[in-house]
Design an enzyme around this catalytic site. Structure first.
Site, PDB file in Angstrom:
ATOM      1  N   PRO A 274     -42.185  11.040  62.282  1.00  0.00           N
ATOM      2  CA  PRO A 274     -41.637   9.679  62.194  1.00  0.00           C
ATOM      3  C   PRO A 274     -42.649   8.638  62.665  1.00  0.00           C
ATOM      4  O   PRO A 274     -43.384   8.853  63.625  1.00  0.00           O
ATOM      5  CB  PRO A 274     -40.444   9.721  63.153  1.00  0.00           C
ATOM      6  CG  PRO A 274     -40.826  10.737  64.176  1.00  0.00           C
ATOM      7  CD  PRO A 274     -41.628  11.776  63.441  1.00  0.00           C
ATOM      8  N   TYR A 320     -46.582  -6.130  50.378  1.00  0.00           N
ATOM      9  CA  TYR A 320     -45.405  -5.481  49.776  1.00  0.00           C
ATOM     10  C   TYR A 320     -44.289  -6.463  49.458  1.00  0.00           C
ATOM     11  O   TYR A 320     -43.211  -6.041  49.041  1.00  0.00           O
ATOM     12  CB  TYR A 320     -44.809  -4.445  50.746  1.00  0.00           C
ATOM     13  CG  TYR A 320     -45.797  -3.495  51.375  1.00  0.00           C
ATOM     14  CD1 TYR A 320     -46.448  -2.523  50.613  1.00  0.00           C
ATOM     15  CD2 TYR A 320     -46.074  -3.555  52.726  1.00  0.00           C
ATOM     16  CE1 TYR A 320     -47.353  -1.647  51.201  1.00  0.00           C
ATOM     17  CE2 TYR A 320     -46.971  -2.686  53.323  1.00  0.00           C
ATOM     18  CZ  TYR A 320     -47.612  -1.737  52.551  1.00  0.00           C
ATOM     19  OH  TYR A 320     -48.498  -0.878  53.145  1.00  0.00           O
ATOM     20  N   CYS A 346     -57.405 -18.713  53.686  1.00  0.00           N
ATOM     21  CA  CYS A 346     -57.611 -19.452  52.440  1.00  0.00           C
ATOM     22  C   CYS A 346     -57.196 -18.657  51.216  1.00  0.00           C
ATOM     23  O   CYS A 346     -58.028 -18.307  50.370  1.00  0.00           O
ATOM     24  CB  CYS A 346     -59.068 -19.879  52.363  1.00  0.00           C
ATOM     25  SG  CYS A 346     -59.478 -20.942  53.744  1.00  0.00           S
TER      26      CYS A 346
HETATM   27  N1  LLP Z   1     -46.409  11.263  57.535  1.00  0.00           N
HETATM   28  C1  LLP Z   1     -47.188  10.965  56.492  1.00  0.00           C
HETATM   29  C2  LLP Z   1     -47.984  12.017  55.869  1.00  0.00           C
HETATM   30  C3  LLP Z   1     -47.236   9.643  56.000  1.00  0.00           C
HETATM   31  O1  LLP Z   1     -48.003   9.362  54.948  1.00  0.00           O
HETATM   32  C4  LLP Z   1     -46.457   8.633  56.629  1.00  0.00           C
HETATM   33  C5  LLP Z   1     -46.489   7.259  56.144  1.00  0.00           C
HETATM   34  C6  LLP Z   1     -45.672   8.999  57.736  1.00  0.00           C
HETATM   35  C7  LLP Z   1     -45.660  10.330  58.154  1.00  0.00           C
HETATM   36  C8  LLP Z   1     -44.829   8.011  58.486  1.00  0.00           C
HETATM   37  O2  LLP Z   1     -43.828   7.486  57.684  1.00  0.00           O
HETATM   38  P1  LLP Z   1     -42.710   6.516  58.330  1.00  0.00           P
HETATM   39  O3  LLP Z   1     -41.848   7.349  59.228  1.00  0.00           O
HETATM   40  O4  LLP Z   1     -43.416   5.472  59.085  1.00  0.00           O
HETATM   41  O5  LLP Z   1     -41.994   5.985  57.159  1.00  0.00           O
HETATM   42  N2  LLP Z   1     -47.818   0.439  55.434  1.00  0.00           N
HETATM   43  C9  LLP Z   1     -46.527   0.695  54.851  1.00  0.00           C
HETATM   44  C10 LLP Z   1     -46.027   2.104  55.157  1.00  0.00           C
HETATM   45  C11 LLP Z   1     -46.966   3.199  54.699  1.00  0.00           C
HETATM   46  C12 LLP Z   1     -46.454   4.577  54.999  1.00  0.00           C
HETATM   47  C13 LLP Z   1     -47.430   5.609  54.637  1.00  0.00           C
HETATM   48  N3  LLP Z   1     -47.154   6.923  55.120  1.00  0.00           N
HETATM   49  C14 LLP Z   1     -45.554  -0.380  55.306  1.00  0.00           C
HETATM   50  O6  LLP Z   1     -45.943  -1.260  56.055  1.00  0.00           O
HETATM   51  O7  LLP Z   1     -44.399  -0.366  54.905  1.00  0.00           O
END
Ligand code: LLP
Length: 418
Positions: A274, A320, A346
């Protein structure tokens, strides 16, 4: 539930006034609540108390070593995706036996560094990566612990940029090709096959895609067992969403119950990665109003609130189209206006919110950009030669600067004129 609370119209983080931190540390500033981080970790981890499991925080979501250290102290590990994240996790005091390494593009140097560090598992994402890992492990005279990341081809119903478990995404190994790779890996002298993993996307607000992916993984694990390959770890990735606006993601308890039910009869340690759900609503970005202006158009006047934070500090709205609630740090009775809240960069794409109803604000007012703890500071950059901002961790009635604001000298550190 988080610890950013309004008392008599003034925003507090735990027992510290947000305006007090802004006054002392300056703006923009990221502020995290230790009590919220702790609570979110424990709520997630305790949802799986009845099964053998390991919670590995996805370092990419919020990489400050103080935060990694906090989760390590609560029994967590780290999910890393680069040598840099491995360095951070180790420096933060995370036990290497609780570190797992994901990502499609691990370099030879990164594989070596992780093997030297004796991490728990490599989530291998291609046949070529397996081959490279075997070569590096052979040169070191060790066996690399491996889990393959399976691409289950499941639709997570989230933003296209953060869907990762569809066949058209770059991640993982197609489930139909995975068995052959496991059989090949079993025969490799410097590879120790230990698990299977998947991650289908981020900011998921439904449980069904997780269950669909787990169901496919279970069938696959059974197929492996039929071929004599017994694994010890099943990694279900991260992805549980949070409320930014009006989303209704599952509570970790509800997610836990559904996963545990689907895991009946499975004998393995379950790993979770997570990120957002632990830190997203445990952090805010505080910014100061610099100017207000109105551009008269042919049809309508457009109002802008120009603040001192920009897309380089929080890129999610620009990248996004993400929604972050924004509110004055000190509530006012001013009438609502519809404004764009923009930064000094800018580019027209530099905004924190568009067409947002906000009480009329004036120069010097402070605004809190909520739900900024995940993928906020960690995605920030120096674009437009803006020093990266300070990070502060609040603990009860105290606060600590956990990252100094960068100086102008930091901006050119390492540069030279030939
Ligand atoms: N494990 C792997 C292999 C991942 O690629 C990710 C996120 C996570 C865990 C964690 O996922 P979470 O629990 O945070 O959903 N920058 C984007 C989110 C990119 C997520 C990429 N991978 C945003 O700001 O929404």
């Amino acid at each position: 539930m988080n610890h950013f609370i309004s008392k008599d119209g003034e925003l507090f983080c735990e027992q510290v006034a947000v305006a007090e931190i802004a006054c002392q540390v300056g703006t923009p500033v990221y502020i995290y609540s230790k009590a919220t981080l702790t609570r979110h970790f424990q709520a997630f981890d305790e949802a799986f108390a009845s099964i053998r499991h390991l919670t590995c925080f996805a370092v990419k979501a919020c990489s400050n070593i103080a935060i990694l250290n906090l989760f390590a102290g609560l029994g967590g590990g780290s999910d890393i995706v680069s040598g840099g994240e491995l360095y951070r996790a180790l420096r933060a005091g995370v036990d290497p036996r609780r570190i797992i390494y994901s990502g499609v593009g691990k370099t030879e140097a990164e594989l070596r560094y992780a093997l030297e560090s004796n991490i728990l598992l490599f989530n291998v994402e291609s046949a070529q990566e397996l081959e490279r890992l075997q070569q590096v492990a052979r040169s070191m005279g060790v066996a690399a612990p491996v889990s393959f990341r399976i691409n289950p081809d499941v639709d997570p119903h989230t933003h296209a940029y953060i869907s990762t478990g569809l066949a058209k995404n770059k991640f993982g190994i197609p489930i139909a090709e995975a068995l052959a790779l496991y059989i090949q890996a079993e025969g490799m002298e410097h590879i120790a096959v230990q698990g299977v993993s998947c991650h289908i996307g981020s900011q998921l607000t439904l449980i069904a895609p997780f269950i669909e992916a787990l169901y496919k993984l279970k069938l696959f694990v059974k197929k492996l067992a039929d071929s004599g390959i017994v694994i010890q770890y099943i990694d279900l990735g991260g992805g549980v969403g949070i409320t930014y606006n009006d989303e209704q993601p599952p509570h970790p308890q509800e997610y836990g119950e559904a996963i545990i039910k689907e895991l009946q009869g499975v004998d393995a340690t379950i790993i979770f990665e997570p990120g957002r759900v632990l830190v997203g609503n445990a952090g805010i970005l505080v910014t100061e109003v610099q100017y207000t202006k109105t551009n008269q158009g042919l049809e309508a006047a457009k109002k802008f609130v120009v603040v001192d934070a920009a897309m380089n500090d929080l890129t999610r709205p620009s990248l996004y189209g993400a929604y972050h609630a924004i509110a004055p740090v000190r509530a006012t009775a001013a009438a609502l206006e519809v404004v764009d809240i923009v930064g000094p960069i800018c580019e027209t794409g530099d905004f924190l919110a568009k067409d947002r109803a906000l009480p009329a604000v004036a120069q010097g007012d402070l605004l809190a950009v909520m739900s900024a703890g995940a993928y906020g500071f960690s995605m920030s950059s120096n674009y437009n030669s803006r020093p990266r901002v300070a990070e502060v961790l609040v603990d009860g009635n105290q606060y600590h600067i956990i990252r100094q604001r960068e100086s102008l000298a930091d901006l050119i550190n390492g540069e030279q004129i030939p």
